[in-house]
Design a protein around this motif. Structure first.
Motif, PDB file in Angstrom:
ATOM      1  N   LEU A   1      -2.992   4.798  10.169  1.00  0.00           N
ATOM      2  CA  LEU A   1      -2.382   5.489   9.037  1.00  0.00           C
ATOM      3  C   LEU A   1      -1.782   6.831   9.460  1.00  0.00           C
ATOM      4  O   LEU A   1      -0.688   7.199   9.017  1.00  0.00           O
ATOM      5  CB  LEU A   1      -3.415   5.682   7.928  1.00  0.00           C
ATOM      6  CG  LEU A   1      -3.842   4.389   7.223  1.00  0.00           C
ATOM      7  CD1 LEU A   1      -5.004   4.648   6.266  1.00  0.00           C
ATOM      8  CD2 LEU A   1      -2.678   3.767   6.463  1.00  0.00           C
TER       9      LEU A   1
ATOM     10  N   LEU B   1      -6.695  10.358   3.216  1.00  0.00           N
ATOM     11  CA  LEU B   1      -7.089  10.571   4.608  1.00  0.00           C
ATOM     12  C   LEU B   1      -8.247  11.556   4.715  1.00  0.00           C
ATOM     13  O   LEU B   1      -9.033  11.485   5.670  1.00  0.00           O
ATOM     14  CB  LEU B   1      -5.886  11.067   5.414  1.00  0.00           C
ATOM     15  CG  LEU B   1      -4.758  10.032   5.611  1.00  0.00           C
ATOM     16  CD1 LEU B   1      -3.557  10.675   6.307  1.00  0.00           C
ATOM     17  CD2 LEU B   1      -5.254   8.842   6.409  1.00  0.00           C
TER      18      LEU B   1
ATOM     19  N   LEU C   1     -12.321   3.631   5.611  1.00  0.00           N
ATOM     20  CA  LEU C   1     -11.490   3.436   6.795  1.00  0.00           C
ATOM     21  C   LEU C   1     -12.291   3.669   8.071  1.00  0.00           C
ATOM     22  O   LEU C   1     -13.023   4.656   8.182  1.00  0.00           O
ATOM     23  CB  LEU C   1     -10.297   4.385   6.756  1.00  0.00           C
ATOM     24  CG  LEU C   1      -9.329   4.181   5.579  1.00  0.00           C
ATOM     25  CD1 LEU C   1      -8.332   5.330   5.515  1.00  0.00           C
ATOM     26  CD2 LEU C   1      -8.601   2.848   5.707  1.00  0.00           C
TER      27      LEU C   1
ATOM     28  N   ILE D   1      -8.799   3.868   1.266  1.00  0.00           N
ATOM     29  CA  ILE D   1      -7.569   3.377   0.645  1.00  0.00           C
ATOM     30  C   ILE D   1      -7.955   2.694  -0.661  1.00  0.00           C
ATOM     31  O   ILE D   1      -9.072   2.189  -0.810  1.00  0.00           O
ATOM     32  CB  ILE D   1      -6.800   2.384   1.548  1.00  0.00           C
ATOM     33  CG1 ILE D   1      -7.679   1.187   1.925  1.00  0.00           C
ATOM     34  CG2 ILE D   1      -6.248   3.087   2.767  1.00  0.00           C
ATOM     35  CD1 ILE D   1      -6.918   0.088   2.656  1.00  0.00           C
TER      36      ILE D   1
ATOM     37  N   TRP E   1       1.298   5.606  -0.114  1.00  0.00           N
ATOM     38  CA  TRP E   1       0.618   6.814   0.364  1.00  0.00           C
ATOM     39  C   TRP E   1      -0.191   7.475  -0.747  1.00  0.00           C
ATOM     40  O   TRP E   1      -1.194   8.149  -0.474  1.00  0.00           O
ATOM     41  CB  TRP E   1       1.626   7.794   0.951  1.00  0.00           C
ATOM     42  CG  TRP E   1       2.154   7.371   2.285  1.00  0.00           C
ATOM     43  CD1 TRP E   1       3.416   6.971   2.592  1.00  0.00           C
ATOM     44  CD2 TRP E   1       1.407   7.287   3.501  1.00  0.00           C
ATOM     45  NE1 TRP E   1       3.517   6.621   3.920  1.00  0.00           N
ATOM     46  CE2 TRP E   1       2.291   6.811   4.512  1.00  0.00           C
ATOM     47  CE3 TRP E   1       0.082   7.549   3.848  1.00  0.00           C
ATOM     48  CZ2 TRP E   1       1.889   6.625   5.829  1.00  0.00           C
ATOM     49  CZ3 TRP E   1      -0.322   7.355   5.172  1.00  0.00           C
ATOM     50  CH2 TRP E   1       0.570   6.893   6.134  1.00  0.00           C
TER      51      TRP E   1
ATOM     52  N   VAL F   1      -3.698   6.383  -0.538  1.00  0.00           N
ATOM     53  CA  VAL F   1      -4.382   6.652   0.727  1.00  0.00           C
ATOM     54  C   VAL F   1      -4.980   8.041   0.654  1.00  0.00           C
ATOM     55  O   VAL F   1      -4.282   9.008   0.328  1.00  0.00           O
ATOM     56  CB  VAL F   1      -3.401   6.553   1.922  1.00  0.00           C
ATOM     57  CG1 VAL F   1      -4.093   7.002   3.222  1.00  0.00           C
ATOM     58  CG2 VAL F   1      -2.870   5.141   2.068  1.00  0.00           C
TER      59      VAL F   1
ATOM     60  N   VAL G   1       3.310   2.836   2.924  1.00  0.00           N
ATOM     61  CA  VAL G   1       2.754   3.023   4.265  1.00  0.00           C
ATOM     62  C   VAL G   1       3.530   2.181   5.275  1.00  0.00           C
ATOM     63  O   VAL G   1       3.959   2.680   6.315  1.00  0.00           O
ATOM     64  CB  VAL G   1       1.254   2.647   4.283  1.00  0.00           C
ATOM     65  CG1 VAL G   1       0.719   2.675   5.718  1.00  0.00           C
ATOM     66  CG2 VAL G   1       0.449   3.596   3.396  1.00  0.00           C
TER      67      VAL G   1
ATOM     68  N   LEU H   1       0.844  -1.200   0.000  1.00  0.00           N
ATOM     69  CA  LEU H   1       0.000   0.000   0.000  1.00  0.00           C
ATOM     70  C   LEU H   1       0.881   1.253   0.000  1.00  0.00           C
ATOM     71  O   LEU H   1       1.791   1.385   0.819  1.00  0.00           O
ATOM     72  CB  LEU H   1      -0.911  -0.004   1.230  1.00  0.00           C
ATOM     73  CG  LEU H   1      -1.813   1.218   1.414  1.00  0.00           C
ATOM     74  CD1 LEU H   1      -2.837   1.308   0.282  1.00  0.00           C
ATOM     75  CD2 LEU H   1      -2.533   1.159   2.770  1.00  0.00           C
TER      76      LEU H   1
END
Length: 407
Positions: free
Chosen positions: A296, A268, A288, A273, A263, A266, A308, A261
């Motif tokens: 994370l 946030l 998530l 993800i 970043w 991802v 990650v 995985l």
């Protein structure tokens, strides 16, 4: 393009064309010709309609073969064609019959270069191991009986899964050969797959499916040992491994899906993800939960590259086995990476989460479920069941959110 009697003196006097190639056809034997190229090559050919299509057969280069030899070869081919034999297909079949298992495997690797590295590693493990004595055998020489005997032998020395996998690999190579190598009529040069004998005799070994999971009473001691490993790490990698293993438990992801995985996949802000490379080739977007967001954000504090779960040696966390071994020893709970996925699914089912939602969360294909095909996937609809699963683990494992608060 001209017609004349082809003789040795005639071929010797031929002038090379300025560009391309020129054919000189024989006035006595219809279809017999000599081809001259600008590069200086002179070759004898036979042109003839085979199955209503004009075909050109190269008889040989001059002076490697003489005019007389080429003329005799042309007569031989004409005789075969007159009796219904396709000499081109016959030649292709003869060439194919010389191909060994290892040669076909090399073509397999070249054509299917898009497969994952571990697939090639597994294939060569068998080809250089249990099938080593077959590597240099011609594909046509491996019989159904040989396959049955080898499969039985493997069953005596290895697990059913190991024996079946070896034969599936062999079958895959034969299936590739069937599709890859064809004659000029489009017919396969390798129409028979000897591994089919196992299906015909229903001889495939039954492979007991693993049912191991982490039991509810083990959740708290497992997580306690996980935190001990993280904050009293004897190895720097254990600090990463602790978050990685919990991440697997709370997402149900496969080992490499989480390990690789990045970043860049991802979000946030959105709380998601994205896994582009999954086992079933269908990308996966997961919402998530609060603990996953915490993990994370915590890992972001230790970011050293685009992964990650990063490693200074291998970029991503490529070798988590040592950490898993350490945790099984300190917790006294034996488990595998895939057990974490099974545990996630088992908990989801125990919470009466719909089967459709569980399939979406773990990215299982829907098979023949027609109704499922009409449901549009929306990761926001999965956010509630994902949080419910996390809440169960929070309570059962005694997970403290303070452990994942970014400071």
């Amino acid at each position: 393009m001209s017609t004349c009697k082809i003789t040795k003196s005639f071929v010797d006097k031929l002038v090379l064309p300025i560009s391309g190639q020129v054919f000189y056809r024989d006035s006595e034997l219809k279809g017999f010709a000599v081809r001259v190229t600008t590069g200086g090559s002179k070759a004898f050919v036979l042109e003839k309609r085979i199955n209503r299509k004009l075909k050109r057969i190269t008889l040989g280069r001059y002076p490697e073969i003489t005019v007389e030899m080429a003329r005799k070869e042309a007569l031989k081919y004409l005789g075969e064609i007159a009796t219904g034999i396709d000499p081109i297909a016959k030649r292709q079949q003869a060439q194919a019959e010389q191909m060994t298992l290892w040669q076909v495997w090399q073509d397999y690797r070249r054509v299917k270069s898009y497969l994952k590295d571990k697939t090639y590693v597994q294939y060569e493990m068998y080809l250089n191991g249990e099938l080593k004595d077959w590597k240099d055998k011609r594909l046509v020489d491996i019989s159904k009986d040989m396959v049955s005997i080898r499969h039985s032998k493997l069953l005596k020395s290895h697990s059913p899964s190991y024996a079946n996998t070896g034969m599936r690999i062999l079958s895959a190579i034969y299936k590739f050969a069937k599709e890859q190598y064809e004659d000029n009529s489009g017919l396969s040069l390798f129409p028979h797959n000897p591994v089919e004998r196992l299906s015909q005799l229903k001889a495939w070994a039954k492979e007991p499916r693993r049912q191991t999971v982490i039991k509810p009473k083990q959740f708290a001691p497992w997580y306690k040992a996980l935190q001990e490993m993280k904050f009293n790490a004897v190895a720097e990698s254990h600090h990463v491994a602790a978050d990685y293993l919990l991440f697997l438990l709370l997402t149900g992801l496969r080992k490499n899906e989480a390990a690789t995985l990045t970043w860049s996949n991802v979000d946030l802000d959105e709380g998601t993800i994205y896994i582009p490379d999954t086992k079933n080739k269908e990308p996966l977007t997961l919402p998530l939960s609060d603990v996953l967001m915490g993990i994370l954000n915590y890992r972001l504090r230790f970011k050293i590259n685009d992964y990650v779960f990063s490693s200074r040696k291998t970029q991503y966390f490529a070798y988590p086995e040592k950490a898993l071994k350490h945790l099984t020893e300190t917790s006294g709970i034996k488990f595998t990476f895939h057990d974490l996925r099974r545990t996630f699914i088992t908990v989801a089912e125990s919470l009466d989460i719909s089967s459709y939602a569980i399939k979406r969360l773990v990215n299982h294909k829907n098979g023949n479920d027609v109704t499922q095909g009409y449901i549009i996937a929306n990761h926001d609809r999965l956010r509630t069941p994902m949080q419910r699963i996390t809440d169960f683990f929070k309570e059962s494992c005694n997970i403290e959110m303070d452990n994942y608060v970014s400071r």
